[in-house]
Scaffold this active site. Structure first.
Site, PDB file in Angstrom:
ATOM      1  N   TYR A  73     -14.673   2.553   5.653  1.00 37.38           N
ATOM      2  CA  TYR A  73     -15.800   3.097   6.202  1.00 37.38           C
ATOM      3  C   TYR A  73     -15.790   4.610   6.752  1.00 37.38           C
ATOM      4  O   TYR A  73     -16.579   5.069   7.606  1.00 37.38           O
ATOM      5  CB  TYR A  73     -15.918   2.341   7.608  1.00 37.38           C
ATOM      6  CG  TYR A  73     -16.026   0.873   7.350  1.00 37.38           C
ATOM      7  CD1 TYR A  73     -17.428   0.219   6.961  1.00 37.38           C
ATOM      8  CD2 TYR A  73     -15.037  -0.168   7.307  1.00 37.38           C
ATOM      9  CE1 TYR A  73     -17.625  -1.057   6.772  1.00 37.38           C
ATOM     10  CE2 TYR A  73     -15.156  -1.339   6.950  1.00 37.38           C
ATOM     11  CZ  TYR A  73     -16.415  -1.884   6.629  1.00 37.38           C
ATOM     12  OH  TYR A  73     -16.749  -3.088   6.468  1.00 37.38           O
TER      13      TYR A  73
ATOM     14  N   ASP B  48      -2.943  -4.850  10.602  1.00 35.29           N
ATOM     15  CA  ASP B  48      -4.324  -5.322  10.234  1.00 35.29           C
ATOM     16  C   ASP B  48      -5.188  -4.389  10.915  1.00 35.29           C
ATOM     17  O   ASP B  48      -4.977  -3.912  12.107  1.00 35.29           O
ATOM     18  CB  ASP B  48      -4.391  -6.778  10.705  1.00 35.29           C
ATOM     19  CG  ASP B  48      -5.584  -7.402   9.944  1.00 35.29           C
ATOM     20  OD1 ASP B  48      -6.033  -7.189   8.555  1.00 35.29           O
ATOM     21  OD2 ASP B  48      -6.514  -7.690  10.538  1.00 35.29           O
TER      22      ASP B  48
ATOM     23  N   ASN C 200       0.786  -1.194   0.152  1.00 37.44           N
ATOM     24  CA  ASN C 200       0.052  -0.049   0.118  1.00 37.44           C
ATOM     25  C   ASN C 200       0.665   1.314  -0.105  1.00 37.44           C
ATOM     26  O   ASN C 200       1.448   1.512   0.890  1.00 37.44           O
ATOM     27  CB  ASN C 200      -0.862  -0.017   1.171  1.00 37.44           C
ATOM     28  CG  ASN C 200      -1.740   1.188   1.277  1.00 37.44           C
ATOM     29  OD1 ASN C 200      -1.627   2.037   1.159  1.00 37.44           O
ATOM     30  ND2 ASN C 200      -3.058   0.830   1.739  1.00 37.44           N
TER      31      ASN C 200
HETATM   32  P1  IMP Z   1      -6.424  -3.090   6.513  1.00 36.62           P
HETATM   33  O1  IMP Z   1      -6.105  -4.004   7.613  1.00 36.62           O
HETATM   34  O2  IMP Z   1      -5.681  -1.898   6.866  1.00 36.62           O
HETATM   35  O3  IMP Z   1      -6.195  -3.585   5.098  1.00 36.62           O
HETATM   36  O4  IMP Z   1      -7.960  -2.588   6.703  1.00 36.62           O
HETATM   37  C1  IMP Z   1      -9.046  -3.629   6.511  1.00 36.62           C
HETATM   38  C2  IMP Z   1     -10.512  -3.027   6.206  1.00 36.62           C
HETATM   39  O5  IMP Z   1     -10.795  -2.010   7.461  1.00 36.62           O
HETATM   40  C3  IMP Z   1     -10.206  -1.837   5.061  1.00 36.62           C
HETATM   41  O6  IMP Z   1     -10.445  -2.731   3.800  1.00 36.62           O
HETATM   42  C4  IMP Z   1     -11.095  -0.856   5.254  1.00 36.62           C
HETATM   43  O7  IMP Z   1     -12.397  -1.437   4.831  1.00 36.62           O
HETATM   44  C5  IMP Z   1     -11.294  -0.856   6.892  1.00 36.62           C
HETATM   45  N1  IMP Z   1     -10.375   0.332   7.484  1.00 36.62           N
HETATM   46  C6  IMP Z   1      -9.181   0.076   7.712  1.00 36.62           C
HETATM   47  N2  IMP Z   1      -8.519   1.385   8.141  1.00 36.62           N
HETATM   48  C7  IMP Z   1      -9.674   1.987   7.710  1.00 36.62           C
HETATM   49  C8  IMP Z   1      -9.727   3.770   8.093  1.00 36.62           C
HETATM   50  O8  IMP Z   1      -8.811   4.379   8.386  1.00 36.62           O
HETATM   51  N3  IMP Z   1     -10.781   4.183   7.704  1.00 36.62           N
HETATM   52  C9  IMP Z   1     -11.769   3.589   7.316  1.00 36.62           C
HETATM   53  N4  IMP Z   1     -11.794   2.087   7.059  1.00 36.62           N
HETATM   54  C10 IMP Z   1     -10.696   1.753   7.288  1.00 36.62           C
END
Ligand code: IMP
Length: 193
Positions: free
Chosen positions: A152, A69, A10
């Site tokens: 979100y 995560d 990312n």
């Molecule tokens: P990841 O583990 O950072 O990939 O987050 C998993 C999921 O949580 C993402 O696909 C988003 O749907 C949600 N998410 C994570 N961080 C945020 C944020 O800062 N704002 C809104 N949604 C988030």
């Protein structure tokens, strides 16, 4: 200079952490170390997924590393979507519009709209595993507002504010967000490596 791998591709997350760390540490991405496969994220908890990703990189590539995560935990839904936040709505996953729509549907009759974002970062360095956590408490709105951010953000209002994450600048969001808080704790550890 010491090298550490951030188990992500990312670009936004990489840029953010490289800016904060400066030239004290070299932060490599998964592509930088030739890891192009999808790392499994099938654990039942946020902690488990963060650790599984970091362990995968350590075991298969040998580098010290960290992995994050994140989940949105909604009180009235017993902590859902939680570890399943990216894949809440049916389908391939990572469809933010579908995920938000389903969450608002499931919250239709709920008075209690309290929720929190929780990020866990797992670090494997100098032969040790460590976990750090960042939490931001807030509320789920009745409908989406704002266009910035991702996931979100349009339906989450952090405590003490009357606007959603999607109505904030990235600086404003980072200063109070789950990920910002977890990242600052990680940096305190990285600085002393
Ligand atoms: P990841 O583990 O950072 O990939 O987050 C998993 C999921 O949580 C993402 O696909 C988003 O749907 C949600 N998410 C994570 N961080 C945020 C944020 O800062 N704002 C809104 N949604 C988030």
């Amino acid at each position: 200079m010491k090298q550490i791998v951030f188990a992500t591709n990312n670009k936004h997350k990489l840029q953010e952490i490289r800016e904060i760390v400066g030239d004290k540490l070299t932060i490599s991405s998964l592509i930088d170390i030739g890891c192009t496969e999808d790392i499994p994220e099938n654990e039942p908890t946020i902690e488990g997924n963060a650790l599984a990703k970091a362990r995968y990189v350590k075991e298969h590539y040998g580098f010290d590393c960290f992995a994050d995560d994140t989940g949105l935990e909604v009180e009235a839904l017993n902590g859902q979507p939680g570890v399943r936040s990216a894949r809440y709505a049916p389908g391939e996953g990572h469809d933010s519009q579908a995920n938000m729509k389903l969450l608002l549907e499931n919250m239709k009759d709920k008075q209690n709209r309290r929720a929190r974002f929780r990020t866990v970062i797992a670090l494997i360095a100098d032969g040790k595993e460590q976990l750090v956590e960042g939490i931001v408490n807030g509320n789920i709105t009745e409908q989406p507002s704002g266009t910035d951010g991702f996931g979100y953000d349009p339906i989450f209002t952090p405590e003490g504010f009357d606007k959603t994450f999607a109505m904030m600048t990235s600086e404003e969001k980072n200063s109070i967000s789950h990920r910002g808080r977890a990242t600052r704790k990680l940096l305190d550890i990285l600085k002393n490596l």
